[in-house]
Design a protein around this motif. Structure first.
Motif, short mmCIF file in Angstrom:
data_model
loop_
_atom_site.label_atom_id
_atom_site.label_comp_id
_atom_site.label_asym_id
_atom_site.label_seq_id
_atom_site.Cartn_x
_atom_site.Cartn_y
_atom_site.Cartn_z
N MET A 8 0.77 -1.25 -0.08
CA MET A 8 0.44 -0.07 0.06
C MET A 8 1.02 1.25 -0.12
SD MET A 8 -3.35 -0.60 2.60
CE MET A 8 -3.58 -2.90 3.09
N ARG A 9 1.95 1.34 0.33
CA ARG A 9 2.76 2.29 0.79
C ARG A 9 3.27 2.08 -0.68
NH1 ARG A 9 5.82 0.87 5.92
NH2 ARG A 9 4.43 1.91 7.84
N HIS A 10 3.98 1.10 -1.29
CA HIS A 10 4.61 1.70 -2.36
C HIS A 10 3.47 2.47 -3.68
CE1 HIS A 10 6.96 0.66 -5.64
NE2 HIS A 10 6.06 0.33 -6.35
N GLU A 11 2.56 1.97 -3.35
CA GLU A 11 1.57 1.87 -4.25
C GLU A 11 0.90 3.81 -4.22
OE1 GLU A 11 -2.21 -0.91 -4.53
OE2 GLU A 11 -3.57 1.10 -5.77
N LEU A 12 1.15 3.98 -2.68
CA LEU A 12 0.89 5.50 -2.52
C LEU A 12 2.49 6.01 -2.54
CD1 LEU A 12 -0.47 5.37 1.22
CD2 LEU A 12 -2.03 6.47 -1.23
N GLN A 13 3.35 5.46 -3.29
CA GLN A 13 4.42 6.69 -3.77
C GLN A 13 4.59 6.44 -4.86
OE1 GLN A 13 7.70 3.85 -2.01
NE2 GLN A 13 7.64 5.15 0.26
N SER A 14 4.39 5.61 -5.05
CA SER A 14 4.16 5.29 -7.17
C SER A 14 2.53 6.44 -7.47
CB SER A 14 3.45 4.08 -7.81
OG SER A 14 2.52 3.70 -7.39
N ARG A 15 1.47 6.46 -6.34
CA ARG A 15 0.68 7.79 -7.52
C ARG A 15 1.28 8.93 -6.83
NH1 ARG A 15 -4.76 5.01 -6.78
NH2 ARG A 15 -4.71 3.24 -7.61
N ASP A 16 1.08 9.19 -5.72
CA ASP A 16 2.34 10.70 -5.23
C ASP A 16 3.43 10.69 -6.53
OD1 ASP A 16 4.21 11.97 -3.03
OD2 ASP A 16 2.42 13.05 -3.69
N SER A 17 4.07 10.09 -7.28
CA SER A 17 4.39 10.55 -8.44
C SER A 17 4.06 11.10 -8.68
CB SER A 17 5.73 9.03 -8.33
OG SER A 17 6.82 9.74 -9.44
N LEU A 130 -8.14 11.33 -10.05
CA LEU A 130 -7.02 10.21 -8.91
C LEU A 130 -7.00 10.61 -7.49
CD1 LEU A 130 -4.12 10.21 -11.45
CD2 LEU A 130 -5.06 8.31 -10.57
N GLU A 131 -6.67 11.95 -7.48
CA GLU A 131 -7.24 12.16 -6.30
C GLU A 131 -8.23 11.37 -5.06
OE1 GLU A 131 -7.64 16.36 -3.69
OE2 GLU A 131 -6.94 16.37 -5.88
N ARG A 132 -9.65 11.86 -5.94
CA ARG A 132 -10.42 11.51 -5.25
C ARG A 132 -10.12 9.40 -4.69
NH1 ARG A 132 -13.62 14.18 -9.20
NH2 ARG A 132 -14.37 12.50 -10.01
N GLN A 133 -9.34 9.16 -6.04
CA GLN A 133 -9.26 7.26 -5.44
C GLN A 133 -8.35 7.51 -4.90
OE1 GLN A 133 -8.02 6.13 -9.37
NE2 GLN A 133 -10.13 5.90 -9.96
N LEU A 134 -7.48 8.09 -4.74
CA LEU A 134 -6.19 8.45 -3.61
C LEU A 134 -6.47 8.69 -1.82
CD1 LEU A 134 -3.37 7.78 -3.40
CD2 LEU A 134 -4.12 10.48 -3.28
N LYS A 135 -7.59 9.18 -1.51
CA LYS A 135 -8.43 9.62 -0.87
C LYS A 135 -9.12 8.27 -0.21
CE LYS A 135 -8.54 15.19 -0.93
NZ LYS A 135 -9.89 16.52 -1.67
N MET A 136 -9.73 7.67 -1.17
CA MET A 136 -11.11 6.78 -0.70
C MET A 136 -9.74 5.50 -0.52
SD MET A 136 -13.71 6.52 -3.72
CE MET A 136 -14.30 5.00 -4.01
N GLU A 137 -8.64 5.99 -1.14
CA GLU A 137 -7.94 4.38 -0.68
C GLU A 137 -7.35 4.60 0.75
OE1 GLU A 137 -6.33 2.75 -4.93
OE2 GLU A 137 -4.85 3.16 -3.80
N LEU A 138 -6.92 6.12 1.16
CA LEU A 138 -5.97 6.46 1.98
C LEU A 138 -7.38 5.52 3.02
CD1 LEU A 138 -4.24 10.04 1.61
CD2 LEU A 138 -3.11 7.38 1.86
N GLU A 139 -8.40 6.39 2.94
CA GLU A 139 -9.24 6.46 4.42
C GLU A 139 -9.88 4.39 3.99
OE1 GLU A 139 -12.24 9.92 2.77
OE2 GLU A 139 -13.23 7.93 2.52
#
Length: 169
Positions: A8-17, A130-139
């Motif tokens: 999950m961290r790796h995926e968050l980092q790649s999405r952040d990139s 992507l931001e909405r998806q990222l927020k949902m995943e973070l939640e």
């Protein structure tokens, strides 16, 4: 479980990139848009100069009229008048061709600007998604972590009770 968190961290980092790359691209497109606007401002200045050229052309035509009146008495002045007329005609032809070239260039730039605006809108839409998806995943990840902590706490409580019961037995 740690592997999932690591994934999950790796995926968050790649999405952040990816998000940063999108922001960089947006900035670059914005810079290009500013350049196009500067170019458009320059064209407006050129149009103002063309207006003064028209006035100068009108002034030249007035001078031509004066020269025609004077040319009736002198042949030498008639030759000068022909030279001036030729020059004015060439300038008008040059001005007309330049004007047509600028119209074409403005049209091309306007079309390019339109395409870039569409591209920017598309990128912004994708970034928002992507931001909405990222927020949902973070939640979701936050909920999972909270549940995991709760389970670990319960496990410790049960383990403590087991130890206590063993001691009592």
């Amino acid at each position: 479980m740690e592997a999932d968190v690591s994934d999950m961290r790796h995926e968050l980092q790649s999405r952040d990139s990816l998000w940063r790359r999108i922001q960089l691209e947006c900035q670059q497109l914005h810079k290009e848009l500013l350049k196009i606007k500067e170019y458009k401002d320059m064209q407006e200045i050129q149009i103002m100069h063309q207006s003064s050229c028209v006035q100068l052309t009108e002034q030249l035509e007035n001078k031509n009229t004066e020269l025609l009146l004077f040319a009736e008495s002198q042949e030498h002045q008639e030759e000068e008048l022909k030279k001036i007329r030729n020059h004015v005609y060439q300038e008008e032809q040059s001005h007309c061709s330049e004007k047509e070239r600028m119209k074409t260039e403005i049209s091309d730039l306007t079309e390019e600007l339109h395409h870039k605006e569409i591209t920017i809108a598309t990128i912004m839409e994708k970034a928002s998604l992507l931001e909405r998806q990222l927020k949902m995943e973070l939640e979701t990840k936050h909920k999972l972590l909270t549940e995991q902590q709760l389970l670990e706490f319960r496990y410790q409580v049960i383990k403590s009770e087991n130890t206590h019961l063993k001691e009592m037995v």
